[in-house]
Design a protein around this motif. Structure first.
Motif, PDB file in Angstrom:
ATOM      1  N   PRO A 159      47.346 -24.142  44.097  1.00  0.00           N
ATOM      2  CA  PRO A 159      46.973 -25.299  45.108  1.00  0.00           C
ATOM      3  C   PRO A 159      48.212 -25.717  45.977  1.00  0.00           C
ATOM      4  N   ASP A 160      49.299 -26.017  45.483  1.00  0.00           N
ATOM      5  CA  ASP A 160      50.574 -26.284  46.073  1.00  0.00           C
ATOM      6  C   ASP A 160      50.932 -25.353  47.170  1.00  0.00           C
ATOM      7  N   GLU A 161      50.356 -24.234  47.241  1.00  0.00           N
ATOM      8  CA  GLU A 161      50.527 -23.182  48.720  1.00  0.00           C
ATOM      9  C   GLU A 161      49.363 -23.406  49.730  1.00  0.00           C
ATOM     10  N   ILE A 162      48.710 -24.206  49.458  1.00  0.00           N
ATOM     11  CA  ILE A 162      47.620 -24.561  50.545  1.00  0.00           C
ATOM     12  C   ILE A 162      47.978 -25.760  50.968  1.00  0.00           C
ATOM     13  N   ARG A 163      48.120 -25.689  52.354  1.00  0.00           N
ATOM     14  CA  ARG A 163      48.707 -26.831  53.222  1.00  0.00           C
ATOM     15  C   ARG A 163      47.549 -27.931  53.228  1.00  0.00           C
ATOM     16  N   ALA A 164      47.789 -29.191  53.352  1.00  0.00           N
ATOM     17  CA  ALA A 164      46.876 -30.297  53.336  1.00  0.00           C
ATOM     18  C   ALA A 164      46.270 -30.377  54.788  1.00  0.00           C
ATOM     19  N   ILE A 165      44.943 -30.650  54.845  1.00  0.00           N
ATOM     20  CA  ILE A 165      44.037 -30.569  55.930  1.00  0.00           C
ATOM     21  C   ILE A 165      44.698 -31.944  57.038  1.00  0.00           C
ATOM     22  N   SER A 166      45.106 -32.848  56.089  1.00  0.00           N
ATOM     23  CA  SER A 166      45.566 -33.988  56.789  1.00  0.00           C
ATOM     24  C   SER A 166      46.634 -33.531  57.747  1.00  0.00           C
ATOM     25  N   GLY A 167      47.570 -32.621  57.601  1.00  0.00           N
ATOM     26  CA  GLY A 167      48.576 -32.090  58.686  1.00  0.00           C
ATOM     27  C   GLY A 167      47.914 -31.435  59.967  1.00  0.00           C
ATOM     28  N   VAL A 168      46.922 -31.445  60.005  1.00  0.00           N
ATOM     29  CA  VAL A 168      46.384 -30.594  60.951  1.00  0.00           C
ATOM     30  C   VAL A 168      46.144 -31.577  62.399  1.00  0.00           C
ATOM     31  N   PRO A 169      46.771 -31.534  63.410  1.00  0.00           N
ATOM     32  CA  PRO A 169      46.763 -32.331  64.600  1.00  0.00           C
ATOM     33  C   PRO A 169      45.539 -32.328  65.237  1.00  0.00           C
ATOM     34  N   GLY A 170      44.917 -33.603  65.840  1.00  0.00           N
ATOM     35  CA  GLY A 170      43.896 -33.474  66.768  1.00  0.00           C
ATOM     36  C   GLY A 170      42.372 -33.610  65.952  1.00  0.00           C
ATOM     37  N   LEU A 171      42.435 -33.714  64.731  1.00  0.00           N
ATOM     38  CA  LEU A 171      40.946 -33.990  64.221  1.00  0.00           C
ATOM     39  C   LEU A 171      40.457 -35.092  64.294  1.00  0.00           C
ATOM     40  N   PRO A 172      39.106 -35.003  64.679  1.00  0.00           N
ATOM     41  CA  PRO A 172      38.306 -36.188  65.029  1.00  0.00           C
ATOM     42  C   PRO A 172      38.178 -37.105  63.852  1.00  0.00           C
ATOM     43  N   GLN A 173      38.469 -38.295  64.283  1.00  0.00           N
ATOM     44  CA  GLN A 173      38.241 -39.568  63.087  1.00  0.00           C
ATOM     45  C   GLN A 173      37.261 -40.425  63.803  1.00  0.00           C
ATOM     46  N   ASN A 174      36.296 -40.457  62.824  1.00  0.00           N
ATOM     47  CA  ASN A 174      35.131 -41.640  62.969  1.00  0.00           C
ATOM     48  C   ASN A 174      34.377 -41.387  64.383  1.00  0.00           C
ATOM     49  N   GLN A 175      34.165 -39.884  65.219  1.00  0.00           N
ATOM     50  CA  GLN A 175      33.752 -39.637  66.248  1.00  0.00           C
ATOM     51  C   GLN A 175      32.206 -39.910  66.131  1.00  0.00           C
ATOM     52  N   SER A 176      31.639 -40.592  67.091  1.00  0.00           N
ATOM     53  CA  SER A 176      30.193 -40.837  67.155  1.00  0.00           C
ATOM     54  C   SER A 176      29.621 -39.517  67.985  1.00  0.00           C
TER      55      SER A 176
END
Length: 332
Positions: free
Chosen positions: A166-183
């Protein structure tokens, strides 16, 4: 298939001897780097930029860079001491549902076959996993690296998928530009879902091909068939260990005769003449023969040795053939 590992699957008190085979293969078309001027493949030698010279394997050790430019070193014995203790057992820790594992965890697939007298236990584990719908989560050490693994059934074979921890898989939160609460527009969403429905089909692996590899192989075959300027032949490597035995013998004999004339009172030709021949005053052939005396002796035939001894006997007297035989006859 080539066996890459032998050991056993262990769960509870059950021990299943198995052999491991790589289930996948790399079919990429590998292109080498070529020197344009002569067509020779480029080699990659290990070198030290500080010492400005090539480095031999016995001069190399391993180290971890804990700060920029600072390393802690390990020798082979120290690395052996920290290896996993049990390197021949696939120890199943838990049985889980396959759908609970995200494909992101998977690394590489291996086939496992029964080894020695393990066919009965192998079949038992295979059928038990098939009927329960569960797969095993295990630990295994391959080439000194500890890995998680998923043990599952594929047809009548037990397969093993190595997995990331598990600690070899990077956190998705580190990916830039992901949509947040997009309608999302409802009409556009309905059309997208309709398109997905129209493109939905059962998975058939055979219909998916590597178009790039196919096109590259076709281009390679066209160039080979045309034999144009794009097809080159690498120059033959210089074989420095091949000795022209006859030339070396003739040059050495000539050097011995020249040495007799210049040696003054040494009538046997055992002094300066012989030293001159060994040091290569007559050219590269003598030096090569002296550098590899065992090779030249091994290649000298009895007839050649006799001929060499006969020529040397003229100026040097009867003692010369005896010394020549010692240097030309192969050692037992």
């Amino acid at each position: 298939m080539h066996t890459v590992w032998k050991g056993a699957i262990s769960f509870g008190l059950v021990h299943v001897p198995v052999k491991m085979f790589t289930a996948t293969e790399d079919k990429d078309v590998h292109l080498r780097q070529i020197h344009k001027a002569c067509g020779t493949p480029i080699s990659y030698a290990k070198s030290c930029p500080h010492c400005d010279r090539a480095v031999e394997w016995e001069e190399i050790t391993k180290g971890y860079e804990y700060e920029k430019g600072r390393f802690v070193l390990f020798d082979e014995q120290e690395l052996e001491a920290v290896k996993p203790e049990n390197t021949r057992t696939i120890q199943i820790l838990d049985f889980v549902a396959l759908e609970e594992i995200d494909p992101m965890f998977y690394q590489k697939t291996y086939y496992l076959s029964p080894d020695q007298a393990g066919a009965g236990a192998y079949g038992l584990l295979l059928e038990a996993m098939r009927q329960s719908g569960r797969i095993g989560i295990a630990k295994i050490a391959i080439r000194s690296k500890s890995s998680l693994a998923a043990i599952r059934c594929v047809d009548n074979c037990i397969c093993m998928e190595t997995m990331f921890y598990p600690d070899e898989i990077r956190a998705i939160s580190g990916v830039p530009g992901l949509p947040q609460n997009q309608s999302v527009n409802e009409r556009e969403l309905d059309m997208a879902k309709l398109l997905i429905e129209q493109l939905s089909a059962p998975f058939e692996a055979a219909k998916y091909t590597d178009d790039y590899r196919t096109s590259l192989l076709e281009a390679i075959n066209r160039k080979v068939a045309g034999q144009g300027l794009d097809v080159v032949t690498a120059p033959a490597a210089e074989r420095t260990n091949v000795i022209d035995l006859m030339s070396a013998l003739q040059a050495s004999l000539a050097a011995v005769k020249t040495g007799d004339a210049s040696a003054g009172g040494d009538a046997t030709g055992r002094g300066a003449g012989r030293t001159s021949a060994i040091r290569g005053d007559t050219g590269a052939a003598d030096a090569t023969a002296a550098d590899k005396p065992k090779r030249s002796r091994a290649k000298t035939s009895p007839a050649g040795a006799a001929a060499a001894g006969g020529e040397a006997a003229g100026p040097s007297g009867p003692a010369a053939p005896s010394r020549r035989r010692k240097t030309t006859e192969p050692k037992p």
